[in-house]
Write a protein that holds these residues in place. Structure first.
Motif, mmCIF file in Angstrom:
data_model
loop_
_atom_site.group_PDB
_atom_site.id
_atom_site.type_symbol
_atom_site.label_atom_id
_atom_site.label_comp_id
_atom_site.label_asym_id
_atom_site.label_seq_id
_atom_site.Cartn_x
_atom_site.Cartn_y
_atom_site.Cartn_z
ATOM 1 N N MET A 8 6.730 -26.129 -0.464
ATOM 2 C CA MET A 8 7.882 -26.021 -1.364
ATOM 3 C C MET A 8 7.673 -24.884 -2.369
ATOM 4 N N LEU A 9 6.461 -24.759 -2.912
ATOM 5 C CA LEU A 9 6.170 -23.671 -3.837
ATOM 6 C C LEU A 9 6.285 -22.325 -3.144
ATOM 7 N N LYS A 10 5.746 -22.229 -1.918
ATOM 8 C CA LYS A 10 5.804 -20.964 -1.191
ATOM 9 C C LYS A 10 7.255 -20.562 -0.943
ATOM 10 N N LYS A 11 8.114 -21.527 -0.618
ATOM 11 C CA LYS A 11 9.534 -21.224 -0.395
ATOM 12 C C LYS A 11 10.175 -20.633 -1.653
ATOM 13 N N GLN A 12 9.721 -21.057 -2.828
ATOM 14 C CA GLN A 12 10.266 -20.514 -4.076
ATOM 15 C C GLN A 12 9.903 -19.035 -4.237
ATOM 16 N N PHE A 13 8.739 -18.632 -3.763
ATOM 17 C CA PHE A 13 8.286 -17.242 -3.899
ATOM 18 C C PHE A 13 9.013 -16.299 -2.944
ATOM 19 N N ILE A 14 9.298 -16.768 -1.736
ATOM 20 C CA ILE A 14 9.781 -15.890 -0.667
ATOM 21 C C ILE A 14 11.063 -15.160 -1.072
ATOM 22 N N GLY A 15 11.023 -13.834 -0.919
ATOM 23 C CA GLY A 15 12.185 -13.005 -1.233
ATOM 24 C C GLY A 15 11.800 -11.776 -2.025
ATOM 25 N N TYR A 90 0.517 -2.101 -5.226
ATOM 26 C CA TYR A 90 -0.473 -2.645 -4.299
ATOM 27 C C TYR A 90 0.211 -3.620 -3.354
ATOM 28 N N CYS A 91 -0.494 -3.974 -2.271
ATOM 29 C CA CYS A 91 0.046 -4.931 -1.309
ATOM 30 C C CYS A 91 -1.097 -5.656 -0.615
ATOM 31 N N GLY A 92 -0.737 -6.745 0.052
ATOM 32 C CA GLY A 92 -1.721 -7.540 0.794
ATOM 33 C C GLY A 92 -1.161 -8.909 1.101
ATOM 34 N N GLN A 93 -2.048 -9.848 1.321
ATOM 35 C CA GLN A 93 -1.627 -11.223 1.565
ATOM 36 C C GLN A 93 -1.654 -11.996 0.249
ATOM 37 N N TYR A 94 -0.980 -13.140 0.249
ATOM 38 C CA TYR A 94 -1.000 -13.987 -0.943
ATOM 39 C C TYR A 94 -1.169 -15.436 -0.550
ATOM 40 N N GLU A 95 -1.656 -16.217 -1.512
ATOM 41 C CA GLU A 95 -1.750 -17.667 -1.331
ATOM 42 C C GLU A 95 -1.488 -18.339 -2.669
ATOM 43 N N ILE A 96 -1.088 -19.591 -2.591
ATOM 44 C CA ILE A 96 -0.764 -20.355 -3.796
ATOM 45 C C ILE A 96 -1.820 -21.440 -3.965
ATOM 46 N N GLN A 97 -2.393 -21.511 -5.165
ATOM 47 C CA GLN A 97 -3.359 -22.552 -5.510
ATOM 48 C C GLN A 97 -2.956 -23.123 -6.856
ATOM 49 N N ASP A 98 -2.520 -24.358 -6.835
ATOM 50 C CA ASP A 98 -2.083 -25.034 -8.062
ATOM 51 C C ASP A 98 -1.006 -24.207 -8.764
ATOM 52 N N ASN A 99 -1.284 -23.771 -10.006
ATOM 53 C CA ASN A 99 -0.286 -23.008 -10.768
ATOM 54 C C ASN A 99 -0.565 -21.502 -10.714
ATOM 55 N N LYS A 100 -1.302 -21.064 -9.678
ATOM 56 C CA LYS A 100 -1.648 -19.655 -9.539
ATOM 57 C C LYS A 100 -1.203 -19.134 -8.181
ATOM 58 N N GLU A 119 -5.471 -12.906 -9.512
ATOM 59 C CA GLU A 119 -4.857 -14.205 -9.802
ATOM 60 C C GLU A 119 -3.779 -14.052 -10.860
ATOM 61 N N ARG A 120 -2.638 -14.669 -10.602
ATOM 62 C CA ARG A 120 -1.516 -14.681 -11.543
ATOM 63 C C ARG A 120 -1.073 -16.124 -11.758
ATOM 64 N N LEU A 121 -1.012 -16.557 -13.021
ATOM 65 C CA LEU A 121 -0.346 -17.818 -13.313
ATOM 66 C C LEU A 121 1.136 -17.582 -13.086
ATOM 67 N N PHE A 122 1.863 -18.613 -12.691
ATOM 68 C CA PHE A 122 3.289 -18.410 -12.462
ATOM 69 C C PHE A 122 4.113 -19.547 -13.023
ATOM 70 N N GLU A 123 5.361 -19.198 -13.353
ATOM 71 C CA GLU A 123 6.361 -20.175 -13.787
ATOM 72 C C GLU A 123 7.694 -19.750 -13.191
ATOM 73 N N PHE A 124 8.437 -20.723 -12.675
ATOM 74 C CA PHE A 124 9.785 -20.470 -12.165
ATOM 75 C C PHE A 124 10.796 -21.071 -13.128
ATOM 76 N N GLY A 125 11.960 -20.429 -13.242
ATOM 77 C CA GLY A 125 13.040 -20.989 -14.047
ATOM 78 C C GLY A 125 14.254 -20.101 -14.018
ATOM 79 N N ASP A 126 15.417 -20.692 -13.790
ATOM 80 C CA ASP A 126 16.693 -19.987 -13.897
ATOM 81 C C ASP A 126 16.709 -18.689 -13.078
#
Length: 148
Positions: A8-15, A90-100, A119-126
């Motif tokens: 579900m988190l990965k689906k939020q990132f895609i795009g 930059y570019c490469g692969q990504y993965e999601i771990q907890d809130n990062k 590593e990037r902390l992330f927050e989604f909203g609006d």
């Protein structure tokens, strides 16, 4: 369960996401802009686990003297140095771990990043994505808006 949550988190990132702001904040809350206040850029996350980010300044874009140049290798050494100082990529692969979200860098304008994990902390909203990361002894806050 954890796999469903990660999906579900990965689906939020895609795009594709367009940069709204890129700020650096120090411990005292002082805000600076590493490229410029009106920097432009995009970050793209694919369903297959790849990402790419490009950001550049618009306040003083570098133009090469020879208007026939259509490749950065055609510029003078000084022009290439100046252009590199206004661009971040930059570019490469990504993965999601907890809130990062972790960017596994495979190619970068800054060669020292190749082979590293950013590593990037992330927050989604609006319809927005906030990425938070350490940068040059400060904290970078990059706000992105999903491109329709």
């Amino acid at each position: 369960s954890v796999p469903v949550l990660k999906f579900m988190l990965k689906k939020q990132f895609i795009g594709t996401w367009q940069l709204l702001s890129c700020e650096l904040r120090d411990d005292d809350g002082q805000v600076t802009y590493p490229l410029s206040k009106d920097a432009v850029g995009y970050i793209i996350y694919t369903e297959t686990g790849y990402m790419s980010v490009n950001i550049m300044t618009t306040s003083s874009p570098i133009k090469f003297a020879n208007k026939n140049n259509n490749f950065i290798g055609d510029g003078t050494t000084e022009e290439k140095i100046a252009a590199a100082g206004t661009y971040f990529s930059y570019c490469g692969q990504y993965e999601i771990q907890d809130n990062k979200v972790i960017h596994h860098v495979k190619a970068s304008l800054f060669p020292n990043e190749v082979g590293t994990d950013l590593e990037r902390l992330f927050e989604f909203g609006d319809n927005k994505l906030l990425l938070i990361a350490p940068f040059l002894g400060k904290t970078a806050y990059l706000t992105w808006e999903r491109v329709a």
